[in-house]
Scaffold this motif. Structure first.
Motif, PDB file in Angstrom:
ATOM      1  N   GLU A   1       0.820  -1.204   0.000  1.00 14.77           N
ATOM      2  CA  GLU A   1       0.000   0.000   0.000  1.00 14.77           C
ATOM      3  C   GLU A   1       0.858   1.260   0.000  1.00 14.77           C
ATOM      4  N   ASN A   2       2.112   1.138   0.428  1.00 14.21           N
ATOM      5  CA  ASN A   2       2.984   2.316   0.488  1.00 14.21           C
ATOM      6  C   ASN A   2       3.298   2.867  -0.899  1.00 14.21           C
ATOM      7  N   THR A   3       3.368   1.981  -1.902  1.00  7.39           N
ATOM      8  CA  THR A   3       3.737   2.417  -3.247  1.00  7.39           C
ATOM      9  C   THR A   3       2.578   2.321  -4.233  1.00  7.39           C
ATOM     10  N   GLY A   4       1.684   1.357  -4.024  1.00 14.63           N
ATOM     11  CA  GLY A   4       0.552   1.201  -4.933  1.00 14.63           C
ATOM     12  C   GLY A   4       0.903   0.509  -6.229  1.00 14.63           C
ATOM     13  N   PHE A   5       2.161   0.141  -6.411  1.00 16.47           N
ATOM     14  CA  PHE A   5       2.562  -0.635  -7.587  1.00 16.47           C
ATOM     15  C   PHE A   5       3.763  -1.487  -7.213  1.00 16.47           C
ATOM     16  N   TRP A   6       3.953  -2.535  -8.007  1.00 18.87           N
ATOM     17  CA  TRP A   6       5.027  -3.493  -7.723  1.00 18.87           C
ATOM     18  C   TRP A   6       5.467  -4.113  -9.037  1.00 18.87           C
ATOM     19  N   HIS A   7       6.656  -3.743  -9.489  1.00 17.52           N
ATOM     20  CA  HIS A   7       7.202  -4.296 -10.737  1.00 17.52           C
ATOM     21  C   HIS A   7       8.132  -5.446 -10.371  1.00 17.52           C
ATOM     22  N   VAL A   8       7.758  -6.667 -10.787  1.00 12.06           N
ATOM     23  CA  VAL A   8       8.523  -7.853 -10.424  1.00 12.06           C
ATOM     24  C   VAL A   8       8.774  -8.742 -11.639  1.00 12.06           C
ATOM     25  N   ALA A   9       9.989  -9.292 -11.704  1.00 15.38           N
ATOM     26  CA  ALA A   9      10.317 -10.370 -12.642  1.00 15.38           C
ATOM     27  C   ALA A   9      10.334 -11.652 -11.815  1.00 15.38           C
ATOM     28  N   TRP A  10       9.734 -12.735 -12.331  1.00 15.11           N
ATOM     29  CA  TRP A  10       9.543 -13.909 -11.480  1.00 15.11           C
ATOM     30  C   TRP A  10       9.608 -15.204 -12.279  1.00 15.11           C
ATOM     31  N   ILE A  11       9.866 -16.301 -11.544  1.00 10.94           N
ATOM     32  CA  ILE A  11       9.893 -17.632 -12.140  1.00 10.94           C
ATOM     33  C   ILE A  11       9.302 -18.654 -11.174  1.00 10.94           C
ATOM     34  N   HIS A  12       8.424 -19.498 -11.684  1.00 11.76           N
ATOM     35  CA  HIS A  12       8.019 -20.717 -11.009  1.00 11.76           C
ATOM     36  C   HIS A  12       8.847 -21.852 -11.594  1.00 11.76           C
ATOM     37  N   PHE A  13       9.384 -22.739 -10.743  1.00 13.49           N
ATOM     38  CA  PHE A  13      10.260 -23.791 -11.251  1.00 13.49           C
ATOM     39  C   PHE A  13      10.234 -24.992 -10.322  1.00 13.49           C
ATOM     40  N   TYR A  14      10.777 -26.094 -10.829  1.00 13.42           N
ATOM     41  CA  TYR A  14      10.816 -27.329 -10.059  1.00 13.42           C
ATOM     42  C   TYR A  14      11.889 -28.222 -10.672  1.00 13.42           C
ATOM     43  N   GLY A  15      12.106 -29.405 -10.062  1.00 10.26           N
ATOM     44  CA  GLY A  15      13.015 -30.372 -10.651  1.00 10.26           C
ATOM     45  C   GLY A  15      14.184 -30.744  -9.760  1.00 10.26           C
ATOM     46  N   ILE A  16      15.108 -31.457 -10.365  1.00  9.94           N
ATOM     47  CA  ILE A  16      16.276 -31.985  -9.684  1.00  9.94           C
ATOM     48  C   ILE A  16      17.030 -30.897  -8.928  1.00  9.94           C
ATOM     49  N   SER A  17      17.336 -31.139  -7.667  1.00  9.14           N
ATOM     50  CA  SER A  17      18.188 -30.322  -6.788  1.00  9.14           C
ATOM     51  C   SER A  17      17.539 -29.030  -6.284  1.00  9.14           C
ATOM     52  N   CYS A  18      16.349 -28.678  -6.769  1.00 14.56           N
ATOM     53  CA  CYS A  18      15.739 -27.413  -6.341  1.00 14.56           C
ATOM     54  C   CYS A  18      15.453 -27.386  -4.840  1.00 14.56           C
ATOM     55  N   LYS A  19      14.924 -28.497  -4.314  1.00 10.17           N
ATOM     56  CA  LYS A  19      14.608 -28.561  -2.891  1.00 10.17           C
ATOM     57  C   LYS A  19      15.867 -28.421  -2.048  1.00 10.17           C
ATOM     58  N   GLU A  20      16.931 -29.103  -2.472  1.00 11.27           N
ATOM     59  CA  GLU A  20      18.187 -29.041  -1.725  1.00 11.27           C
ATOM     60  C   GLU A  20      18.764 -27.630  -1.742  1.00 11.27           C
ATOM     61  N   MET A  21      18.700 -26.965  -2.897  1.00  7.44           N
ATOM     62  CA  MET A  21      19.242 -25.612  -2.988  1.00  7.44           C
ATOM     63  C   MET A  21      18.396 -24.627  -2.190  1.00  7.44           C
ATOM     64  N   TYR A  22      17.078 -24.834  -2.202  1.00  6.19           N
ATOM     65  CA  TYR A  22      16.201 -23.978  -1.401  1.00  6.19           C
ATOM     66  C   TYR A  22      16.506 -24.127   0.086  1.00  6.19           C
ATOM     67  N   ASN A  23      16.661 -25.362   0.539  1.00  4.10           N
ATOM     68  CA  ASN A  23      16.974 -25.594   1.955  1.00  4.10           C
ATOM     69  C   ASN A  23      18.316 -24.977   2.336  1.00  4.10           C
ATOM     70  N   LEU A  24      19.288 -25.042   1.420  1.00  3.05           N
ATOM     71  CA  LEU A  24      20.589 -24.430   1.678  1.00  3.05           C
ATOM     72  C   LEU A  24      20.451 -22.915   1.757  1.00  3.05           C
ATOM     73  N   PHE A  25      19.622 -22.341   0.896  1.00  2.93           N
ATOM     74  CA  PHE A  25      19.343 -20.902   0.935  1.00  2.93           C
ATOM     75  C   PHE A  25      18.807 -20.492   2.300  1.00  2.93           C
ATOM     76  N   LEU A  26      17.829 -21.243   2.799  1.00  3.94           N
ATOM     77  CA  LEU A  26      17.269 -20.916   4.112  1.00  3.94           C
ATOM     78  C   LEU A  26      18.308 -21.058   5.215  1.00  3.94           C
ATOM     79  N   GLU A  27      19.096 -22.121   5.141  1.00  5.52           N
ATOM     80  CA  GLU A  27      20.120 -22.357   6.159  1.00  5.52           C
ATOM     81  C   GLU A  27      21.121 -21.215   6.218  1.00  5.52           C
ATOM     82  N   LYS A  28      21.559 -20.765   5.053  1.00  4.95           N
ATOM     83  CA  LYS A  28      22.571 -19.710   5.001  1.00  4.95           C
ATOM     84  C   LYS A  28      21.980 -18.310   5.195  1.00  4.95           C
ATOM     85  N   ASN A  29      20.655 -18.182   5.050  1.00  7.36           N
ATOM     86  CA  ASN A  29      20.010 -16.869   5.153  1.00  7.36           C
ATOM     87  C   ASN A  29      19.217 -16.735   6.455  1.00  7.36           C
TER      88      ASN A  29
END
Length: 297
Positions: A98-126
């Motif tokens: 609501e602060n800006t009233g607009f949101w310009h985003v580039a995005w991807i939905h994805f899946y497959g080999i190693s994605c879950k492992e990389m996501y978990n590593l992202f959370l661990e390191k972040n």
């Protein structure tokens, strides 16, 4: 929490927003990460999505404006230069701020080999946070726009597998770059001057005959010590740093000139075009010729 799938949304986006559903080769889908959807949204005030139970991961990169993400009992404001990365099996709610009233985003939905492992590593390191600020020179937006461009101009049906492999490589590059951003950054000035000077020298002279012996001699240091120090501070070897620099220069020439593969190989420092092709294929999962065709409009 009940993971029964549901979806609610208000698609309040501008007419020039982009939303694509690429169809990946089944062999690719069973052997490497793949794109499910990709887009570039100029979202207005009423844009939102509420969902859970989707077998997919989502990365959104904020270009302008602001978004709000509610995920795993946390609420984030996602500002320009920041991404969020979430597992769509879990409950999520995101919307235009609501602060800006607009949101310009580039995005991807994805899946497959190693994605879950990389996501978990992202959370661990972040620190288990789903939002992170990217370096101002990051390639996330450019990689997503390359994917959009490739599937918006679908005039290479004979090269479908090559294109799918290349896009999978771009997707992996996006994940790797985000993961690298979670690693505690080294203060550039804390890197020994000899390593900074060596990186600058390679970057500006990659077409020359450079090897470990010549670098050690140039900087008056024992080559084994230099090799160890270089890898400690750059996370790669001098040879791989040189190869990567040459390949990046080659990719630019492939996209912007009509020079032959042999000419490009020699221009960037590969004396043997076959070695150049092998290195390029190993790095990009396609040959230089196939890479060039992907960029032909």
């Amino acid at each position: 929490m009940n993971k029964e799938p549901f979806l609610k949304y208000e698609l309040d986006i501008s007419e020039d927003s982009i939303w694509l559903y690429p169809t990946f080769d089944n062999l690719i889908k069973h052997s490497m990460p793949f794109i499910q959807e990709v887009g570039d949204f100029l979202a207005n005030q009423n844009y939102y999505t509420e969902r859970q139970g989707l077998e997919s991961f989502l990365i959104k990169y904020t270009i302008r404006g602001e978004g709000i993400l509610k995920y795993n009992s946390d609420e984030y404001t996602v500002r320009p230069g920041q991404i969020f990365w979430i597992d769509n099996m879990n409950y999520q709610y995101y919307k235009t701020s609501e602060n800006t009233g607009f949101w310009h985003v580039a995005w991807i939905h994805f899946y497959g080999i190693s994605c879950k492992e990389m996501y978990n590593l992202f959370l661990e390191k972040n620190n288990n946070r789903n939002v992170i600020s990217m370096n101002e020179n990051n390639n996330i937006k450019d990689h997503i726009y390359k994917i959009i461009n490739l599937y918006s101009n679908d005039n290479h049906s004979g090269l479908k597998m090559s294109k799918d492999i290349y896009v999978s490589n771009l997707l992996q590059s996006i994940m790797y770059e985000i993961l690298m951003s979670t690693v505690e950054s080294l203060d550039f000035q804390s890197i020994p001057s000899i390593i900074r000077s060596a990186c600058d020298y390679i970057t500006n002279n990659y077409e020359k005959n450079i090897n470990l012996d010549s670098l050690a001699q140039r900087f008056n240091v024992d080559k084994f010590y230099f090799h160890k120090l270089f890898k400690q501070y750059t996370q790669t070897t001098p040879h791989q740093y040189l190869i990567t620099t040459r390949l990046n220069a080659a990719k630019k020439l492939l996209k912007t000139t009509k020079a032959t593969i042999t000419e490009i190989a020699l221009d960037v420092g590969f004396n043997n075009p076959s070695h150049f092709i092998n290195f390029f294929r190993k790095s990009e999962n396609v040959t230089p010729g196939a890479y060039r065709k992907l960029w032909i409009k």
